[in-house]
Design a protein around this motif. Structure first.
Motif, mmCIF file in Angstrom:
data_model
loop_
_atom_site.group_PDB
_atom_site.id
_atom_site.type_symbol
_atom_site.label_atom_id
_atom_site.label_comp_id
_atom_site.label_asym_id
_atom_site.label_seq_id
_atom_site.Cartn_x
_atom_site.Cartn_y
_atom_site.Cartn_z
ATOM 1 N N LEU A 217 46.085 -68.181 9.175
ATOM 2 C CA LEU A 217 44.935 -67.969 10.052
ATOM 3 C C LEU A 217 45.354 -67.220 11.328
ATOM 4 N N MET A 218 46.501 -67.608 11.884
ATOM 5 C CA MET A 218 46.984 -66.929 13.081
ATOM 6 C C MET A 218 47.235 -65.442 12.791
ATOM 7 N N GLN A 219 47.793 -65.159 11.618
ATOM 8 C CA GLN A 219 48.032 -63.758 11.262
ATOM 9 C C GLN A 219 46.713 -63.014 11.063
ATOM 10 N N ARG A 220 45.778 -63.673 10.399
ATOM 11 C CA ARG A 220 44.460 -63.066 10.185
ATOM 12 C C ARG A 220 43.818 -62.683 11.522
ATOM 13 N N ASN A 221 43.858 -63.625 12.455
ATOM 14 C CA ASN A 221 43.254 -63.357 13.757
ATOM 15 C C ASN A 221 43.989 -62.254 14.499
ATOM 16 N N TRP A 222 45.289 -62.235 14.335
ATOM 17 C CA TRP A 222 46.080 -61.217 15.014
ATOM 18 C C TRP A 222 45.737 -59.833 14.471
ATOM 19 N N ILE A 223 45.601 -59.740 13.174
ATOM 20 C CA ILE A 223 45.246 -58.453 12.560
ATOM 21 C C ILE A 223 43.805 -58.099 12.943
ATOM 22 N N GLY A 224 42.945 -59.113 12.986
ATOM 23 C CA GLY A 224 41.607 -58.983 13.562
ATOM 24 C C GLY A 224 40.737 -57.898 12.963
ATOM 25 N N ARG A 225 40.375 -58.058 11.704
ATOM 26 C CA ARG A 225 39.514 -57.060 11.080
ATOM 27 C C ARG A 225 38.068 -57.300 11.491
ATOM 28 N N SER A 226 37.369 -56.245 11.899
ATOM 29 C CA SER A 226 35.916 -56.416 12.022
ATOM 30 C C SER A 226 35.167 -55.210 11.492
ATOM 31 N N VAL A 331 36.196 -54.052 29.311
ATOM 32 C CA VAL A 331 36.220 -53.147 28.160
ATOM 33 C C VAL A 331 37.595 -52.467 28.094
ATOM 34 N N LEU A 332 38.230 -52.624 26.937
ATOM 35 C CA LEU A 332 39.575 -52.090 26.731
ATOM 36 C C LEU A 332 39.507 -50.698 26.134
ATOM 37 N N MET A 333 40.334 -49.793 26.624
ATOM 38 C CA MET A 333 40.358 -48.449 26.034
ATOM 39 C C MET A 333 40.972 -48.463 24.638
ATOM 40 N N GLU A 334 41.845 -49.445 24.402
ATOM 41 C CA GLU A 334 42.629 -49.436 23.157
ATOM 42 C C GLU A 334 41.864 -49.966 21.950
ATOM 43 N N TYR A 335 40.667 -50.511 22.166
ATOM 44 C CA TYR A 335 39.951 -51.074 21.032
ATOM 45 C C TYR A 335 38.657 -50.312 20.786
ATOM 46 N N GLY A 336 38.344 -50.111 19.513
ATOM 47 C CA GLY A 336 37.101 -49.407 19.186
ATOM 48 C C GLY A 336 37.106 -48.021 19.818
ATOM 49 N N VAL A 425 35.338 -49.919 9.922
ATOM 50 C CA VAL A 425 36.137 -51.136 9.979
ATOM 51 C C VAL A 425 37.176 -50.948 11.072
ATOM 52 N N ASN A 426 37.285 -51.904 11.943
ATOM 53 C CA ASN A 426 38.263 -51.840 13.028
ATOM 54 C C ASN A 426 39.259 -52.967 12.914
ATOM 55 N N PHE A 427 40.473 -52.705 13.343
ATOM 56 C CA PHE A 427 41.489 -53.755 13.392
ATOM 57 C C PHE A 427 41.978 -53.916 14.818
ATOM 58 N N ARG A 428 42.255 -55.141 15.165
ATOM 59 C CA ARG A 428 42.796 -55.432 16.477
ATOM 60 C C ARG A 428 44.294 -55.071 16.548
ATOM 61 N N LEU A 429 44.931 -55.125 15.389
ATOM 62 C CA LEU A 429 46.370 -54.848 15.301
ATOM 63 C C LEU A 429 46.696 -53.461 15.855
ATOM 64 N N ARG A 430 47.720 -53.387 16.702
ATOM 65 C CA ARG A 430 48.180 -52.106 17.253
ATOM 66 C C ARG A 430 49.505 -51.736 16.617
ATOM 67 N N ASP A 431 49.863 -50.455 16.681
ATOM 68 C CA ASP A 431 51.181 -50.081 16.206
ATOM 69 C C ASP A 431 52.244 -50.778 17.046
ATOM 70 N N TRP A 432 53.389 -50.922 16.451
ATOM 71 C CA TRP A 432 54.450 -51.743 17.045
ATOM 72 C C TRP A 432 55.360 -50.858 17.898
ATOM 73 N N GLY A 433 55.230 -50.997 19.208
ATOM 74 C CA GLY A 433 56.098 -50.249 20.111
ATOM 75 C C GLY A 433 57.484 -50.866 20.110
ATOM 76 N N ILE A 434 58.494 -50.080 19.750
ATOM 77 C CA ILE A 434 59.834 -50.667 19.597
ATOM 78 C C ILE A 434 60.826 -50.205 20.660
#
Ligand code: ANZ
Ligand code: ZN
Length: 872
Positions: A217-226, A331-336, A425-434
């Motif tokens: 569930l935590m992973q699902r929420n983190w990925i955050g599909r809507s 309102v976040l620039m990084e989402y939607g 379809v949008n995801f909350r997940l962002r690319d992984w800055g390393i």
């Protein structure tokens, strides 16, 4: 017999296991494999009690599966890169490498003293060039495959540690290590394209049926599909800066369009910039909210604020309906699209906003059974189900129907050449800055050339090694400060160029170590695919729930990326996942509030409850709440002390007893002492069982009398329950069964006189089963006992005992007796009894006769093994 001496026995058996290399697993072993892995430790310097719990849980399973005949892979290594090594370099002037390897040596010694069945031949340290060389190679593979990219990004900058932090390393707007308030900066960053797998990482969670639901569930929420709709709102030209004509928003609630009261855009939105160019007040407001930062936590907790840009947007279903466009801090620039329409009646954030700026609200969804006329919203938005109201052509529809209707209409309506609405379809997940601006990490193997741009380091030049002579007298990145390291010639054009001085996030190191363990000897490639594909996935992974999101998600991504680049052929690295609870302890405080350690306190239980005093002075000590062990609260216990005093087996047994492994366990000295007494009890019992005339090895008798059968049933019953208990990781339940069996066994052994030959044989069998049952938990004691039983081999090498199933069958069964459906008593009959026999026994009962009161029996209904109903 003498007392069992753990201090003497434990090192002896550890040496014996080592010498015979029994825990070394071979890749060409023909038996089926079983891969047990506990999350590898960071070499901080000392093992803590949480490690002991973690590794004991895995060890019980590993030893059990070995006994069951599997080729068990149970390796250990070190998650060895990271900031603390650099901090040590700054504070103590010791080089990160020297500090790390000294810690590894110390902790390895400690781990050995726990008696873990580890395959040390596969030991890896992520800071070793022989490991990170392959990580660099994979980075370049990912780069070629489009799975790694360089990107200009707004990043969280920790001004104290002088490094970029991942979003999840920002807690309440502060750096997770430094505690400094995090700033936002635009920087060039290397990212891994984890979002390419958003949908897959989400869908595959359904297949991970041996993972805890809460972790999934935590992973699902983190990925955050809507699922939602992109809508292009036209902007009213008279109010809009030149060059702008529309505003794109993303909504999951297009059904609420007729409840819209305003539009809001992020401070980073281009339209906000354009509007601010001519409006200094707006520019001031934007500067203010940008300083506040855009970490999710800040946005969620800060008061909602906005500034009217003066721009008006046109409602997509009504050209005369104009909506004010605000710049808003939530309102976040990084989402939607970085822009929304606000429907205050059905979104709490929007409602808080309109209540502050007096923009009003109109409910458009009415709960079933509520009169729409009396349905008003004041302070609490309604986000439940219902029927559409105040919504023109949508009125009367359900939410889903309305969503669909709006989507259909806007999809087919064109402005310019493009549809006004588009499902998305949008995801909350962002690319992984390393990218990390640190020295003690894996160097990113690229070179920046003024002519050729980014040039990968050629394969023969790998690994790009860290320089050993870095200095730490200045804050920031020691690689960047190094006088020579970064200056190189371009591999392409030969001109002057510079190495990348960023190193990789240490989460990269831990995203594939489980794969490296399958063949850590391969010098040419990260894995040997044929071997990795056979030994993976990890059958049981065990670790703390604090890694439930990031580490596990990154590992799942990495496995897919390794598959895409040919290093592996599977998707999911961990077939089974288990998250263990913490070890907690009560806290002790002096009157002045300072904490004192448990070893400094004496706790007594008197008439007025528990009371604590300081050992040295006798002063009163306040007993505080039970909390996670931490240095600051001083409520830690040192594994070394426990092992020194009681032995590793006692520590292990304690860790497994009482609490289910997924729950927190409260450290208690009394119960540790209880475990210690139980060790001695088992030792005496096994010694008693080989007393002359008790349980000598003899030929198996042809038949067994009642006593022998009873003992055998207890032994095989325990064997059955412990076997399934270990398979399900219900270790505390296993321990309870072992105790119960021990009691039953002791009772028989204590009987005076010489047992009959059949019982003697059963005693011998029982003591062997007993020793084997506790051998995964207390392996040293078990070896010592196994020797007492006359074996020359190791119990760690013995096969798990065979269960004789017919001993598990109960030979009697108790049935509830009813007369005319009412319970009147119980009857116990032989399991094999036939119906006429049961009927006779029931009718003979006084309670039944009484209830029938002389009436004739019309019928007897028997529900096998459960109920007998007499109908009178
Ligand atoms: C109108 C609306 C009405 C919304 C309503 C919600 C409730 P999830 O489910 O997390 O995807 N939103 C969209 N982009 C945003 C951004 N960049 N920053 C902040 N909020 C944003 O959330 C989607 C919803 O979050 C969207 O649906 C949008 O508000 C908001 F009764 O649109 B909604
Ligand atoms: Zn060049």
């Amino acid at each position: 017999s003498e007392r069992y001496n753990a201090r003497d026995a434990e090192p002896r058996w550890q040496a014996a296991w080592d010498q015979q290399a029994i825990f070394v697993s071979k890749n060409d072993d023909p038996r089926p494999k079983y891969y047990v892995l506990e999350m590898f430790p960071y070499p901080s310097g000392r093992i803590h009690i949480g490690h002991v719990r973690n590794y004991t849980l895995g060890d019980v399973l590993a030893r059990f599966m070995r006994a069951k005949g599997f080729n068990v892979l149970h390796p250990m290594g070190w998650d060895a890169f990271g900031l603390p090594a650099e901090n040590a370099a700054i504070e103590r002037k010791v080089a990160p490498k020297a500090w790390t390897y000294a810690n590894i040596a110390a902790m390895k010694k400690q781990l050995r003293s726990i008696g873990l069945s580890l395959d040390w031949s596969r030991e890896i340290a992520t800071c070793d060039p022989s490991y990170y060389k392959h990580q660099q190679k994979m980075f370049l593979d990912f780069l070629r495959e489009g799975l790694a990219e360089r990107e200009k990004r707004k990043v969280n900058w920790d001004p104290v540690d002088m490094t970029v932090l991942a979003n999840e390393q920002v807690i309440d707007g502060k750096g997770w290590r430094s505690g400094a308030v995090v700033e936002q900066r635009e920087m060039n960053q290397w990212v891994f394209k984890i979002t390419k797998y958003s949908q897959e990482l989400l869908s595959a969670l359904d297949t991970l049926d041996r993972w805890p639901d809460k972790v999934r569930l935590m992973q699902r929420n983190w990925i955050g599909r809507s699922e939602g709709l992109l809508i292009r709102f036209a902007l009213d030209a008279a109010t809009t800066p030149a060059g702008e004509s529309e505003l794109k928003i993303f909504t999951t609630r297009p059904d609420t369009l007729f409840g819209a009261k305003f539009m809001a855009i992020s401070a980073d939105h281009p339209l906000a910039q354009a509007a601010a160019a001519k409006n200094p007040k707006l520019a001031g407001f934007i500067g203010e909210i940008k300083r506040m930062g855009t970490a999710q936590e800040i946005i969620d907790t800060a008061e909602k604020q906005g500034f009217d840009t003066g721009i008006r947007a046109v409602h997509p279903f009504d050209p005369s309906w104009k909506l004010p466009v605000y710049v808003a801090n939530f309102v976040l620039m990084e989402y939607g699209t970085g822009a929304i329409f606000g429907c205050p009646a059905h979104d709490q954030r929007d409602l808080d906003f309109v209540n502050k700026y007096a923009l009003g609200n109109t409910p458009v969804v009415c709960p079933e059974g509520q009169d729409p006329k009396s349905f008003v919203i004041t302070d609490t938005a309604y986000d439940g189900d219902g029927r559409m109201i105040n919504s023109r052509f949508l009125d009367g529809m359900t939410i889903d129907q309305a969503k669909d209707e709006v989507a259909k209409r806007l999809e087919t309506e064109l402005r310019g050449n493009a549809p006004v609405g588009e499902r998305q379809v949008n995801f909350r997940l962002r690319d992984w800055g390393i990218s990390r601006q640190r020295y003690w990490g894996c160097p990113i193997p690229v070179i920046h050339c003024p002519k050729c741009d980014v040039v990968p380091v050629p394969d023969p030049d790998l690994p790009v090694k860290l320089p050993d002579d870095a200095t730490f007298d200045k804050p920031g990145n020691a690689l960047d400060h190094h006088p020579t390291w970064k200056h190189v010639s371009c591999p392409k054009c030969g001109g002057k160029a510079q190495r990348e001085t960023d190193t990789m996030d240490t989460f990269v190191d831990s995203s594939w170590y489980f794969a490296r363990f399958t063949d850590p000897w391969n010098e040419n490639a990260p894995t040997t695919p044929a071997v990795a594909n056979r030994m993976l996935p990890v059958d049981q992974y065990i670790g703390g729930v604090e890694h439930a999101i990031l580490h596990l998600l990154y590992s799942r991504f990495f496995t897919r990326a390794m598959k895409a680049t040919g290093h592996i052929a599977l998707d999911e690295p961990f077939a089974g996942m288990f998250t263990q609870g913490m070890v907690v302890h009560e806290t002790y405080q002096k009157a002045d509030g300072t904490y004192v350690q448990p070893v400094e306190v004496k706790v007594e239980t008197g008439a007025n409850g528990r009371r604590a005093t300081l050992l040295t002075s006798g002063e009163d000590i306040q007993i505080g709440p039970i909390e996670k062990m931490s240095k600051s609260k001083k409520n830690t216990v040192d594994p070394d002390d426990i092992i020194e005093t009681y032995g590793a087996d006692v520590a292990r047994w304690f860790m497994l007893s009482d609490s289910p492994p997924e729950r927190d366990v409260i450290w208690s000295d009394e119960r540790v002492q209880g475990a210690s007494r139980f060790v001695q009890r088992l030792w005496r019992l096994v010694n008693d069982s080989v007393e002359p005339g008790k349980g000598a090895p003899t030929a198996r008798p042809a038949s067994f009398g009642p006593d022998a059968t009873a003992l055998r049933k207890a032994a095989h019953g325990a064997l059955d329950k412990v076997t399934t208990g270990i398979e399900r990781l219900h270790f505390n339940v296993c321990l309870a069964h072992i105790r119960e069996f021990t009691n039953a066994f002791a009772e028989i052994l204590q009987r005076p006189g010489q047992p009959a030959p059949d019982l003697a044989w059963a005693i011998r069998e029982a003591s062997q089963i007993l020793v084997q049952l506790f051998s995964p938990m207390m392996p040293h004691l078990a070896e010592e006992c196994w020797q007492v039983l006359g074996h020359s081999g190791l119990v760690s090498e013995a096969n798990w005992p065979q269960i004789e199933r017919d001993l598990l069958v109960e030979d009697s069964v108790t049935l509830v007796v009813q007369v005319n459906g009412k319970k009147r008593g119980e009857v116990t009959v032989a399991t094999a009894a036939e119906n006429p026999e049961i009927e006779a026994a029931v009718l003979a009962l006084d309670a039944v006769k009484l209830a029938l009161d002389g009436k004739p029996v019309r019928k007897v209904i028997i529900v096998p093994k459960r109920i007998v109903n007499v109908v009178g």
